[in-house]
Design a protein around this motif. Structure first.
Motif: not given
Length: 171
Positions: A68-79, A113-129
């Motif tokens: 079984l080759l499996l990937s799934t979310h740990g920290i991620m926005v609702y989608h 964790l640090g990179a995930s935080g930045l990814q979440l920041f990008q996801d939150a801010a992208y639509g406001r840019v």
């Protein structure tokens, strides 16, 4: 993804014209027991209503020694696609896969964790840019993500990550 001599089945929800087989409403697939050598399940587990059933179906269709080759979310926005139910911790995912009878052979976190935080920041801010600045904004943030993630060691990523990936074997 596969060489020309590999036979594969593409399973998906009803309505996907590219699917070879349809996943039933109860989460089962019309494949006989112990019939396949490998199951690839990428970014699916967070969308299924019963993760235990999904993992058990993977176990059921695999031959002994199958993987079984499996990937799934740990920290991620609702989608929702169509629904989004779960987030996984490293211990919870290992436990769920182990309880199904698998032996985890490899486990890793992708994007710490640090990179995930930045990814979440990008996801939150992208639509406001402003639209014309979005490509530059994404380039800057993605560059920062790559730099920050270099400082995150693999052991730390196994604990906290945007995505978890594993290889498990059916005994």
């Amino acid at each position: 993804f596969f060489p020309a001599d590999v036979d594969y089945l593409a399973a998906d929800l009803p309505g996907n014209p590219d699917a070879t087989i349809e996943i039933a409403a109860d989460g089962s697939v019309p494949v006989p027991d112990e019939r396949v050598d490998a199951v690839l399940s990428t970014q699916v587990l967070e969308h299924v209503g019963d993760p235990s059933l999904h993992i058990a179906e993977c176990f059921r269709v695999l031959r002994p020694g199958g993987r079984l080759l499996l990937s799934t979310h740990g920290i991620m926005v609702y989608h929702p696609d169509p629904d989004d139910y779960w987030r996984w911790t490293c211990a919870g995912l290992r436990r769920a896969v182990g309880e199904a009878g698998f032996e985890v052979r490899r486990f890793e976190g992708i994007m710490g964790l640090g990179a995930s935080g930045l990814q979440l920041f990008q996801d939150a801010a992208y639509g406001r840019v402003p639209r014309p600045l979005r490509p530059a904004f994404a380039l800057v943030v993605q560059t920062l993500i790559a730099l920050v993630d270099r400082f995150q060691g693999p052991e730390s990523r196994r604990l906290n990550a945007l995505v978890f990936a594993l290889v498990a074997e059916k005994p």
